[in-house]
Design a protein around this motif. Structure first.
Motif, PDB file in Angstrom:
ATOM      1  N   TYR A  50       0.844  -1.190   0.000  1.00  0.00           N
ATOM      2  CA  TYR A  50       0.000   0.000   0.000  1.00  0.00           C
ATOM      3  C   TYR A  50       0.879   1.240   0.000  1.00  0.00           C
ATOM      4  CZ  TYR A  50      -4.014  -2.996   0.783  1.00  0.00           C
ATOM      5  OH  TYR A  50      -4.993  -3.952   0.619  1.00  0.00           O
ATOM      6  N   GLY A  51       0.504   2.220  -0.824  1.00  0.00           N
ATOM      7  CA  GLY A  51       1.319   3.411  -0.983  1.00  0.00           C
ATOM      8  C   GLY A  51       1.572   4.170   0.301  1.00  0.00           C
ATOM      9  N   GLU A  90      -3.460  -2.902 -13.152  1.00  0.00           N
ATOM     10  CA  GLU A  90      -2.237  -2.131 -13.360  1.00  0.00           C
ATOM     11  C   GLU A  90      -2.106  -1.757 -14.823  1.00  0.00           C
ATOM     12  OE1 GLU A  90       2.622  -2.139 -12.637  1.00  0.00           O
ATOM     13  OE2 GLU A  90       1.408  -3.808 -11.857  1.00  0.00           O
ATOM     14  N   PHE A 108       2.029   8.815  -9.055  1.00  0.00           N
ATOM     15  CA  PHE A 108       1.187   7.629  -8.902  1.00  0.00           C
ATOM     16  C   PHE A 108       1.812   6.385  -9.532  1.00  0.00           C
ATOM     17  CE2 PHE A 108      -1.949  11.183  -9.018  1.00  0.00           C
ATOM     18  CZ  PHE A 108      -2.415  11.053  -7.730  1.00  0.00           C
ATOM     19  N   TRP A 109       2.896   6.568 -10.261  1.00  0.00           N
ATOM     20  CA  TRP A 109       3.511   5.484 -11.017  1.00  0.00           C
ATOM     21  C   TRP A 109       4.800   5.005 -10.340  1.00  0.00           C
ATOM     22  CZ3 TRP A 109       1.476   3.956 -15.942  1.00  0.00           C
ATOM     23  CH2 TRP A 109       0.343   4.697 -16.331  1.00  0.00           C
ATOM     24  N   LYS A 144       1.188   1.851 -12.955  1.00  0.00           N
ATOM     25  CA  LYS A 144       0.240   2.509 -12.054  1.00  0.00           C
ATOM     26  C   LYS A 144      -0.737   1.447 -11.577  1.00  0.00           C
ATOM     27  CE  LYS A 144      -3.066   6.368 -11.790  1.00  0.00           C
ATOM     28  NZ  LYS A 144      -3.699   7.484 -12.570  1.00  0.00           N
ATOM     29  N   ILE A 146      -3.867   0.207  -8.889  1.00  0.00           N
ATOM     30  CA  ILE A 146      -4.955   0.489  -7.964  1.00  0.00           C
ATOM     31  C   ILE A 146      -5.507  -0.841  -7.466  1.00  0.00           C
ATOM     32  CG2 ILE A 146      -7.205   1.578  -7.623  1.00  0.00           C
ATOM     33  CD1 ILE A 146      -5.102   3.608  -8.271  1.00  0.00           C
ATOM     34  N   GLN A 163      -7.201   1.932  -3.389  1.00  0.00           N
ATOM     35  CA  GLN A 163      -5.939   2.460  -2.873  1.00  0.00           C
ATOM     36  C   GLN A 163      -4.824   2.358  -3.920  1.00  0.00           C
ATOM     37  OE1 GLN A 163      -5.279   4.052  -0.003  1.00  0.00           O
ATOM     38  NE2 GLN A 163      -7.445   3.922   0.582  1.00  0.00           N
ATOM     39  N   VAL A 164      -4.003   3.391  -3.973  1.00  0.00           N
ATOM     40  CA  VAL A 164      -2.823   3.376  -4.825  1.00  0.00           C
ATOM     41  C   VAL A 164      -1.786   2.450  -4.195  1.00  0.00           C
ATOM     42  CG1 VAL A 164      -0.940   4.738  -5.798  1.00  0.00           C
ATOM     43  CG2 VAL A 164      -3.237   5.722  -5.625  1.00  0.00           C
ATOM     44  N   THR A 220      -4.983   7.166  -0.906  1.00  0.00           N
ATOM     45  CA  THR A 220      -6.245   7.627  -1.467  1.00  0.00           C
ATOM     46  C   THR A 220      -7.195   7.946  -0.323  1.00  0.00           C
ATOM     47  OG1 THR A 220      -5.902   6.018  -3.247  1.00  0.00           O
ATOM     48  CG2 THR A 220      -8.047   7.089  -3.142  1.00  0.00           C
TER      49      THR A 220
END
Length: 238
Positions: A50-51, A90, A108-109, A144, A146, A163-164, A220
């Motif tokens: 998770y980001g 992705e 985001f990438w 990217k 999600i 979530q990113v 997010t």
């Protein structure tokens, strides 16, 4: 990095698929076309976190299809079996396409150079020499991701907001027991692949400083706003 592998495969609530439903699906499958799904030609296995929380790491099975030489899109499942949960998606782009993105989008990438060269991104069941031909290209790309379904916390349905996700960028991030579990189940050795992929190169211009969330956490969040109403349009009768 040590830790507990909390990835689970929660049972989805609901009645088992009935015979009538299975028969109906078999009938429609012979009639309808599934162009986008049939374009899937590749299975990649990797790991995402998770980001905003690197301790939450999940196994991610990508089923990908090319739109063209510089863009591929992948459906992500928590496992490659028939009952796998569709947990996210992705998009993968070439370095050239990534560089055309606005700066506020680049965060985001994530880069793929480390994932590939470390051996932790692989194609299950595909002989090493064959998969390395494509992974040479993947090492130069950006993705990217999600995720919609937080299976790592045991959710039986896709709850909450998307979530990113981010990917591994250096040694010491991936939990040892998660790596060992995948190596055992798929009969692979990340260390051996790392040696065989040492010749590979990442993006020609180096990993962009704004990629991988610029080295910061990214999450997010949901924010309520006024919903713009539909403007009244006069009807025209003919």
């Amino acid at each position: 990095m040590e830790g507990v592998n909390v990835s689970t495969h929660p049972k989805v609530p609901g009645e088992p698929t009935k015979t009538g439903t299975a028969i109906l699906e078999a009938a429609t499958a012979t009639i309808q076309g599934f162009g986008p799904i049939n374009n899937i030609h590749q299975h990649l296995c990797a790991f995402h976190f998770y980001g905003h929380d690197m301790t939450r790491q999940v196994e991610a099975h990508h089923f990908c299809g090319h739109q063209n030489e510089e863009f591929r899109q992948c459906l992500i499942y928590d496992r490659p079996d028939a009952d796998g949960r569709l947990i996210g998606l992705e998009y993968i782009v070439s370095e050239e396409l990534f560089l055309t993105l606005p700066d506020d989008e680049k965060k985001f990438w994530h880069s793929h150079e480390y994932e590939v060269k470390s051996g932790v991104l692989f194609m299950p069941s595909v002989p090493g020499p064959i998969q390395r031909q494509d992974l040479e290209k993947v090492a130069k790309t950006y993705g990217k991701v999600i995720h919609f379904w937080q299976v790592d916390r045991g959710d039986t349905l896709p709850l909450g907001i998307p979530q990113v996700m981010m990917a591994l960028t250096r040694d010491g991030q991936l939990y040892d027991n998660l790596a060992q579990d995948v190596e055992k189940r798929f009969g692979v050795s990340f260390a051996e692949e790392r040696e065989k992929r040492a010749y590979m190169e990442g993006p020609a211009h180096g990993i962009h400083p704004l990629a991988n969330a610029g080295g910061k956490g990214i999450k997010t969040v949901l924010r309520e706003v006024d919903c713009k109403p539909v403007e009244s349009v006069p009807r025209v009768f003919v």
